[in-house]
Design a protein around this motif. Structure first.
Motif, PDB file in Angstrom:
ATOM      1  N   GLN A  26      17.705 -28.921  19.605  1.00 44.78           N
ATOM      2  CA  GLN A  26      17.341 -27.774  19.272  1.00 44.78           C
ATOM      3  C   GLN A  26      16.040 -27.802  18.125  1.00 44.78           C
ATOM      4  O   GLN A  26      16.073 -28.531  17.261  1.00 44.78           O
TER       5      GLN A  26
ATOM      6  N   SER B 103      12.450 -25.148  16.309  1.00 44.32           N
ATOM      7  CA  SER B 103      12.063 -24.172  15.672  1.00 44.32           C
ATOM      8  C   SER B 103      11.326 -23.573  16.953  1.00 44.32           C
ATOM      9  O   SER B 103      11.125 -24.161  17.946  1.00 44.32           O
ATOM     10  N   GLU B 104      10.851 -22.143  16.912  1.00 43.68           N
ATOM     11  CA  GLU B 104      10.080 -21.661  17.611  1.00 43.68           C
ATOM     12  C   GLU B 104       8.919 -22.375  17.785  1.00 43.68           C
ATOM     13  O   GLU B 104       8.321 -22.524  18.814  1.00 43.68           O
ATOM     14  N   GLN B 105       8.190 -22.820  16.705  1.00 41.06           N
ATOM     15  CA  GLN B 105       6.887 -23.433  16.887  1.00 41.06           C
ATOM     16  C   GLN B 105       7.294 -24.969  17.463  1.00 41.06           C
ATOM     17  O   GLN B 105       6.102 -25.332  18.191  1.00 41.06           O
TER      18      GLN B 105
ATOM     19  N   ILE C 165      16.216 -29.195  14.531  1.00 35.94           N
ATOM     20  CA  ILE C 165      17.527 -28.704  13.876  1.00 35.94           C
ATOM     21  C   ILE C 165      18.753 -29.387  14.362  1.00 35.94           C
ATOM     22  O   ILE C 165      19.429 -29.722  13.466  1.00 35.94           O
TER      23      ILE C 165
ATOM     24  N   TYR D 226      17.749 -19.000  20.157  1.00 36.94           N
ATOM     25  CA  TYR D 226      17.942 -20.492  20.098  1.00 36.94           C
ATOM     26  C   TYR D 226      16.816 -21.146  20.994  1.00 36.94           C
ATOM     27  O   TYR D 226      16.801 -20.758  22.278  1.00 36.94           O
ATOM     28  N   TYR D 227      16.279 -22.440  20.535  1.00 35.28           N
ATOM     29  CA  TYR D 227      15.228 -23.092  21.156  1.00 35.28           C
ATOM     30  C   TYR D 227      15.725 -24.637  21.482  1.00 35.28           C
ATOM     31  O   TYR D 227      15.924 -25.152  20.421  1.00 35.28           O
TER      32      TYR D 227
ATOM     33  N   HIS E 117      18.942 -16.446  10.459  1.00 34.80           N
ATOM     34  CA  HIS E 117      18.160 -16.775  11.758  1.00 34.80           C
ATOM     35  C   HIS E 117      19.083 -18.062  12.344  1.00 34.80           C
ATOM     36  O   HIS E 117      19.648 -18.845  11.543  1.00 34.80           O
TER      37      HIS E 117
ATOM     38  N   GLU F 180      17.998 -20.789  13.498  1.00 33.66           N
ATOM     39  CA  GLU F 180      17.552 -21.868  12.946  1.00 33.66           C
ATOM     40  C   GLU F 180      17.979 -22.354  11.725  1.00 33.66           C
ATOM     41  O   GLU F 180      17.875 -23.696  11.287  1.00 33.66           O
ATOM     42  N   GLU F 181      18.868 -21.699  10.973  1.00 32.59           N
ATOM     43  CA  GLU F 181      19.219 -22.154   9.539  1.00 32.59           C
ATOM     44  C   GLU F 181      20.481 -22.954   9.511  1.00 32.59           C
ATOM     45  O   GLU F 181      20.459 -23.640   8.687  1.00 32.59           O
TER      46      GLU F 181
END
Length: 176
Positions: free
Chosen positions: A69, A71-73, A84, A102-103, A144, A146-147
């Motif tokens: 998992q 981040s968007e970047q 993550i 979610y990525y 978010h 990702e946190e």
């Protein structure tokens, strides 16, 4: 004897149904083939409506793949160096705990670049009793996704499963 067996079966079935209720849908990422190179994950995810409480089931050969998992970047650049969360069991279920994106990608060299990545957009669950918020009040902000990394659905459902097992054993003791 047949009556006791029928009663026991009914009690066990009711207990297991009760233990599993309240859980969201679980989606096998990539469909029947699972988490592999060569699946159009944009098409796969766009045909689903993910909600808070649903789960993503990643099934893959752990010798060749993993799930990271990011981040968007990290997703856009196929960079898994600052994950993550990372999974490598070959059979991972991840509960979607918050609305938002979610990525996920495969961290094996070249796999993300070959399309083994998925962006899942999660909506809020549909409330059982929808009621509008009083005017002038705003709801607290939702962090978010990702946190905080997701956790295994097995841990989330452990108390329910323990209750189901206990009730089954109890039913067996009283019916014999």
């Amino acid at each position: 004897m047949a009556f006791r067996s029928s009663i026991m079966f009914l009690l066990v079935a009711m207990t297991l149904c009760g233990a599993c209720s309240g859980a969201g849908a679980v989606y096998k990422v990539g469909g029947p083939d699972g988490w592999i190179v060569g699946v159009d994950y944009n098409q796969w995810s766009s045909s689903k409506e993910f909600r808070v409480g649903d789960g993503l089931f990643f099934s893959y050969n752990k010798q060749y793949h993993n799930v990271v998992q990011v981040s968007e970047q990290g997703f856009k650049s196929c960079n898994s160096s600052s994950p993550i969360a990372a999974y490598s069991s070959g059979s991972d279920t991840i509960t979607l705990e918050r609305p938002g994106h979610y990525y996920f990608l495969c961290g094996a060299p070249g796999h993300c670049e070959d399309g083994q990545k998925v962006d899942v957009q999660v909506s809020r669950p549909i409330p059982d009793n929808p009621s509008p918020a009083p005017s002038g009040l705003s709801s607290p902000s939702t962090p978010h996704p990702e946190e905080r990394p997701p956790h295994s659905a097995a841990l989330t459902n452990a108390p329910k499963l323990a209750l189901a097992v206990f009730a089954s054993v109890l039913a067996c003791c009283f019916l014999n």
